[in-house]
Design a protein around this motif. Structure first.
Motif, PDB file in Angstrom:
ATOM      1  N   ALA A 134      50.537  74.636  76.669  1.00  0.00           N
ATOM      2  CA  ALA A 134      50.345  74.655  78.117  1.00  0.00           C
ATOM      3  C   ALA A 134      49.872  76.025  78.570  1.00  0.00           C
ATOM      4  O   ALA A 134      49.100  76.147  79.522  1.00  0.00           O
ATOM      5  CB  ALA A 134      51.654  74.279  78.811  1.00  0.00           C
ATOM      6  N   ALA A 135      50.332  77.061  77.878  1.00  0.00           N
ATOM      7  CA  ALA A 135      50.007  78.432  78.288  1.00  0.00           C
ATOM      8  C   ALA A 135      48.499  78.654  78.331  1.00  0.00           C
ATOM      9  O   ALA A 135      47.987  79.312  79.241  1.00  0.00           O
ATOM     10  CB  ALA A 135      50.675  79.434  77.347  1.00  0.00           C
TER      11      ALA A 135
ATOM     12  N   PHE B 243      46.963  77.368  81.628  1.00  0.00           N
ATOM     13  CA  PHE B 243      47.044  78.231  82.819  1.00  0.00           C
ATOM     14  C   PHE B 243      45.919  79.271  82.817  1.00  0.00           C
ATOM     15  O   PHE B 243      45.342  79.591  83.854  1.00  0.00           O
ATOM     16  CB  PHE B 243      48.403  78.945  82.870  1.00  0.00           C
ATOM     17  CG  PHE B 243      49.567  78.000  82.895  1.00  0.00           C
ATOM     18  CD1 PHE B 243      49.610  76.932  83.786  1.00  0.00           C
ATOM     19  CD2 PHE B 243      50.636  78.160  82.025  1.00  0.00           C
ATOM     20  CE1 PHE B 243      50.676  76.047  83.805  1.00  0.00           C
ATOM     21  CE2 PHE B 243      51.705  77.285  82.032  1.00  0.00           C
ATOM     22  CZ  PHE B 243      51.733  76.227  82.921  1.00  0.00           C
TER      23      PHE B 243
ATOM     24  N   PHE C 118      58.221  78.867  86.062  1.00  0.00           N
ATOM     25  CA  PHE C 118      57.692  79.553  84.883  1.00  0.00           C
ATOM     26  C   PHE C 118      56.668  80.598  85.347  1.00  0.00           C
ATOM     27  O   PHE C 118      55.858  80.309  86.230  1.00  0.00           O
ATOM     28  CB  PHE C 118      57.041  78.509  83.983  1.00  0.00           C
ATOM     29  CG  PHE C 118      56.547  79.011  82.663  1.00  0.00           C
ATOM     30  CD1 PHE C 118      57.361  79.752  81.823  1.00  0.00           C
ATOM     31  CD2 PHE C 118      55.247  78.732  82.253  1.00  0.00           C
ATOM     32  CE1 PHE C 118      56.907  80.196  80.591  1.00  0.00           C
ATOM     33  CE2 PHE C 118      54.780  79.156  81.021  1.00  0.00           C
ATOM     34  CZ  PHE C 118      55.608  79.897  80.191  1.00  0.00           C
TER      35      PHE C 118
ATOM     36  N   ASN D 110      61.069  74.815  85.582  1.00  0.00           N
ATOM     37  CA  ASN D 110      61.775  75.855  84.837  1.00  0.00           C
ATOM     38  C   ASN D 110      61.779  77.083  85.739  1.00  0.00           C
ATOM     39  O   ASN D 110      60.706  77.480  86.193  1.00  0.00           O
ATOM     40  CB  ASN D 110      60.992  76.148  83.540  1.00  0.00           C
ATOM     41  CG  ASN D 110      61.518  77.346  82.806  1.00  0.00           C
ATOM     42  OD1 ASN D 110      62.588  77.847  83.080  1.00  0.00           O
ATOM     43  ND2 ASN D 110      60.730  77.840  81.852  1.00  0.00           N
TER      44      ASN D 110
ATOM     45  N   ASP E 225      52.796  71.507  86.584  1.00  0.00           N
ATOM     46  CA  ASP E 225      53.203  71.815  85.208  1.00  0.00           C
ATOM     47  C   ASP E 225      54.313  70.852  84.810  1.00  0.00           C
ATOM     48  O   ASP E 225      55.455  70.980  85.251  1.00  0.00           O
ATOM     49  CB  ASP E 225      53.677  73.269  85.146  1.00  0.00           C
ATOM     50  CG  ASP E 225      54.198  73.650  83.758  1.00  0.00           C
ATOM     51  OD1 ASP E 225      54.129  72.818  82.830  1.00  0.00           O
ATOM     52  OD2 ASP E 225      54.688  74.792  83.625  1.00  0.00           O
TER      53      ASP E 225
ATOM     54  N   ALA F  96      55.489  70.455  81.701  1.00  0.00           N
ATOM     55  CA  ALA F  96      55.851  70.809  80.316  1.00  0.00           C
ATOM     56  C   ALA F  96      57.156  70.128  79.890  1.00  0.00           C
ATOM     57  O   ALA F  96      57.350  69.835  78.707  1.00  0.00           O
ATOM     58  CB  ALA F  96      55.976  72.325  80.172  1.00  0.00           C
ATOM     59  N   PHE F  97      58.048  69.877  80.850  1.00  0.00           N
ATOM     60  CA  PHE F  97      59.346  69.284  80.529  1.00  0.00           C
ATOM     61  C   PHE F  97      59.502  67.861  81.075  1.00  0.00           C
ATOM     62  O   PHE F  97      60.624  67.347  81.126  1.00  0.00           O
ATOM     63  CB  PHE F  97      60.483  70.171  81.064  1.00  0.00           C
ATOM     64  CG  PHE F  97      60.649  71.459  80.292  1.00  0.00           C
ATOM     65  CD1 PHE F  97      61.347  71.488  79.095  1.00  0.00           C
ATOM     66  CD2 PHE F  97      60.084  72.633  80.756  1.00  0.00           C
ATOM     67  CE1 PHE F  97      61.484  72.665  78.372  1.00  0.00           C
ATOM     68  CE2 PHE F  97      60.215  73.823  80.037  1.00  0.00           C
ATOM     69  CZ  PHE F  97      60.921  73.848  78.849  1.00  0.00           C
TER      70      PHE F  97
ATOM     71  N   SER G 161      52.959  69.939  77.755  1.00  0.00           N
ATOM     72  CA  SER G 161      53.235  70.703  76.537  1.00  0.00           C
ATOM     73  C   SER G 161      53.868  69.782  75.506  1.00  0.00           C
ATOM     74  O   SER G 161      54.674  68.918  75.860  1.00  0.00           O
ATOM     75  CB  SER G 161      54.213  71.840  76.852  1.00  0.00           C
ATOM     76  OG  SER G 161      54.625  72.459  75.647  1.00  0.00           O
TER      77      SER G 161
ATOM     78  N   THR H  94      55.250  71.412  72.839  1.00  0.00           N
ATOM     79  CA  THR H  94      55.958  72.410  72.027  1.00  0.00           C
ATOM     80  C   THR H  94      57.472  72.360  72.201  1.00  0.00           C
ATOM     81  O   THR H  94      58.190  72.901  71.358  1.00  0.00           O
ATOM     82  CB  THR H  94      55.469  73.838  72.348  1.00  0.00           C
ATOM     83  OG1 THR H  94      55.946  74.238  73.632  1.00  0.00           O
ATOM     84  CG2 THR H  94      53.957  73.931  72.309  1.00  0.00           C
TER      85      THR H  94
ATOM     86  N   ILE I  19      50.338  73.558  71.033  1.00  0.00           N
ATOM     87  CA  ILE I  19      49.630  72.334  71.395  1.00  0.00           C
ATOM     88  C   ILE I  19      50.119  71.807  72.748  1.00  0.00           C
ATOM     89  O   ILE I  19      51.318  71.713  72.988  1.00  0.00           O
ATOM     90  CB  ILE I  19      49.715  71.247  70.282  1.00  0.00           C
ATOM     91  CG1 ILE I  19      48.967  69.975  70.682  1.00  0.00           C
ATOM     92  CG2 ILE I  19      51.144  70.950  69.873  1.00  0.00           C
ATOM     93  CD1 ILE I  19      47.477  70.123  70.806  1.00  0.00           C
TER      94      ILE I  19
HETATM   95  C1  PLP Z   1      57.629  75.300  82.435  1.00  0.00           C
HETATM   96  C2  PLP Z   1      56.818  75.749  81.262  1.00  0.00           C
HETATM   97  N1  PLP Z   1      55.523  75.453  81.220  1.00  0.00           N
HETATM   98  C3  PLP Z   1      54.773  75.811  80.179  1.00  0.00           C
HETATM   99  C4  PLP Z   1      55.291  76.528  79.124  1.00  0.00           C
HETATM  100  C5  PLP Z   1      54.398  76.920  77.998  1.00  0.00           C
HETATM  101  O1  PLP Z   1      54.462  75.958  77.018  1.00  0.00           O
HETATM  102  P1  PLP Z   1      53.556  76.011  75.715  1.00  0.00           P
HETATM  103  O2  PLP Z   1      54.425  76.415  74.570  1.00  0.00           O
HETATM  104  O3  PLP Z   1      53.025  74.611  75.591  1.00  0.00           O
HETATM  105  O4  PLP Z   1      52.455  76.991  75.962  1.00  0.00           O
HETATM  106  C6  PLP Z   1      56.629  76.873  79.126  1.00  0.00           C
HETATM  107  C7  PLP Z   1      57.209  77.656  78.015  1.00  0.00           C
HETATM  108  O5  PLP Z   1      58.291  78.171  78.111  1.00  0.00           O
HETATM  109  C8  PLP Z   1      57.412  76.474  80.220  1.00  0.00           C
HETATM  110  O6  PLP Z   1      58.708  76.777  80.288  1.00  0.00           O
END
Ligand code: PLP
Length: 361
Positions: A87-88, A91, A111, A157, A181, A183-184, A214, A216, A226
């Motif tokens: 995901a990083a 961004f 985040f 997060n 986002d 990711a979770f 995400s 990961t 990934i």
């Molecule tokens: C809310 C959130 N988004 C994105 C990420 C980044 O995830 P990735 O490992 O897929 O880059 C994190 C990583 O801590 C996160 O907490």
């Protein structure tokens, strides 16, 4: 008051350190409640294709099959998927490709990388700070009407708050890119809902929506890098144009394909159900401690705690062998906040016992 809008010029002196991440707190020898990556053994349906992909490393990666698999998972055409190195990377692509935005707004606490990426690309970022007294609830009206880029996390997060999809959808409009986002998102669950409650991943009707995903966290692939973006094809084309060639490796693509399968999605739901039980256990233990308040109604793989002097408590926890995530590097929080990962009940019991002793001392 539900939220507060403040302007923060880049480089302000007493700014929280946006580059701080939980992994630096989880040093060897400590029990890690600071990082939200699941550490369970990898299932065969993931390990096998990952291992097999190593035989093909001489060829340049072909994202086609993974893109198609992810698209099918979310009920979208492949053109609406862009695979990224976590995901990083998403961004960073957004921040670089959308160089022309005039009023980017980031909803905090969240985040920190979305804002860090925007700033690194030269954007002047405004923040909307959600209010702990209102359980960090999002009021879409707090976001300035002319914001042409809005970034928000769901579930968020570090607050673990899951915003209603309708509130997020209300932020979408022509002329604005809305980045959610997720990711979770795979950690969330609601009674009577088969899939991920409040996810916008399958929504194709919202103008300018980009959903960030995400792989990961739940699948323990932080080192593989990934993730992916979902959104309108024309917008994703602009993001792809600033992405380095072959940014996502062949093993990462193999993982993306495997994690998009019905087997993987069913496994995610089972993990989310277990997590909900473990989270309830942790919250019950923490809520019994005097002076400790669990923020809002946690919906993800971590909980946010308010306790006076949390930063000092965190230091003492480290001395006792426990790593938790500091809260003060998140805009909108401060030295009285900690984030704690949900683990199995035995670990949560041991942790809360140590925390109780520290608070009594
Ligand atoms: C809310 C959130 N988004 C994105 C990420 C980044 O995830 P990735 O490992 O897929 O880059 C994190 C990583 O801590 C996160 O907490």
């Amino acid at each position: 008051m539900r939220g507060q809008l403040i302007e923060v010029p880049p480089g302000t002196g007493d700014e929280p350190d946006l580059g701080h991440h939980g992994d630096v707190e989880a040093t060897p020898g400590l029990v890690d409640l600071a990082v939200n990556v699941r550490r369970d053994p990898m299932p065969d349906w993931l390990a096998d294709p990952l291992t097999a992909s190593l035989g093909g490393l001489a060829a340049y990666p072909d994202p086609g099959p993974a893109r198609a698999a992810v698209a099918a998972r979310h009920g979208r055409p492949p053109e609406e998927v862009l695979l990224t190195a976590g995901a990083a990377e998403g961004f960073v692509l957004l921040a670089r490709a959308l160089a022309g935005v005039r009023r980017p707004v980031v909803v905090h606490p969240q985040f920190t990388e979305p804002e860090a990426a925007l700033r690194a690309a030269g954007h002047e970022v405004e923040r909307v700070l959600l209010d702990p007294a209102d359980d960090f609830r999002l009021d879409p009206a707090r976001v300035p009407a002319d914001a042409d880029l809005v970034m928000i996390g769901n579930p968020t997060n570090p607050t673990s708050v899951l915003h209603p999809a309708a509130d997020l959808a209300a932020l979408a409009r022509p002329g604005r890119v809305l980045v959610v986002d997720e990711a979770f998102a795979d950690t969330t669950l609601a009674p009577g809902v088969a899939g991920e409650p409040e996810s916008l991943a399958g929504r194709r009707d919202l103008p300018g929506l980009v959903v960030v995903r995400s792989l990961t966290k739940t699948w323990g692939l932080a080192g593989l890098r990934i993730g992916y973006l979902l959104g309108e094809a024309a917008l994703l084309d602009r993001l792809a144009a600033v992405q380095p060639l072959w940014a996502v490796s062949t093993p990462a693509l193999a993982a993306a394909t495997a994690c998009a399968s019905p087997t993987a999605v069913a496994a995610e739901r089972a993990i989310a159900a277990r997590l909900a039980v473990d989270r309830d256990h942790l919250v019950a233990r923490l809520s019994a401690l005097p002076g400790v308040r669990v923020a809002a109604r946690p919906a993800s793989a971590f909980v946010l705690l308010h306790l006076a002097g949390a930063n000092r408590v965190r230091e003492t926890l480290r001395e006792r062998g426990w790593a938790v995530r500091r809260g003060d590097t998140f805009p909108g929080l401060g030295p009285d906040w900690l984030r704690v990962a949900v683990r199995d009940p035995a670990t949560s019991d041991a942790f809360t016992e140590v925390l109780a002793e520290i608070l009594e001392a």
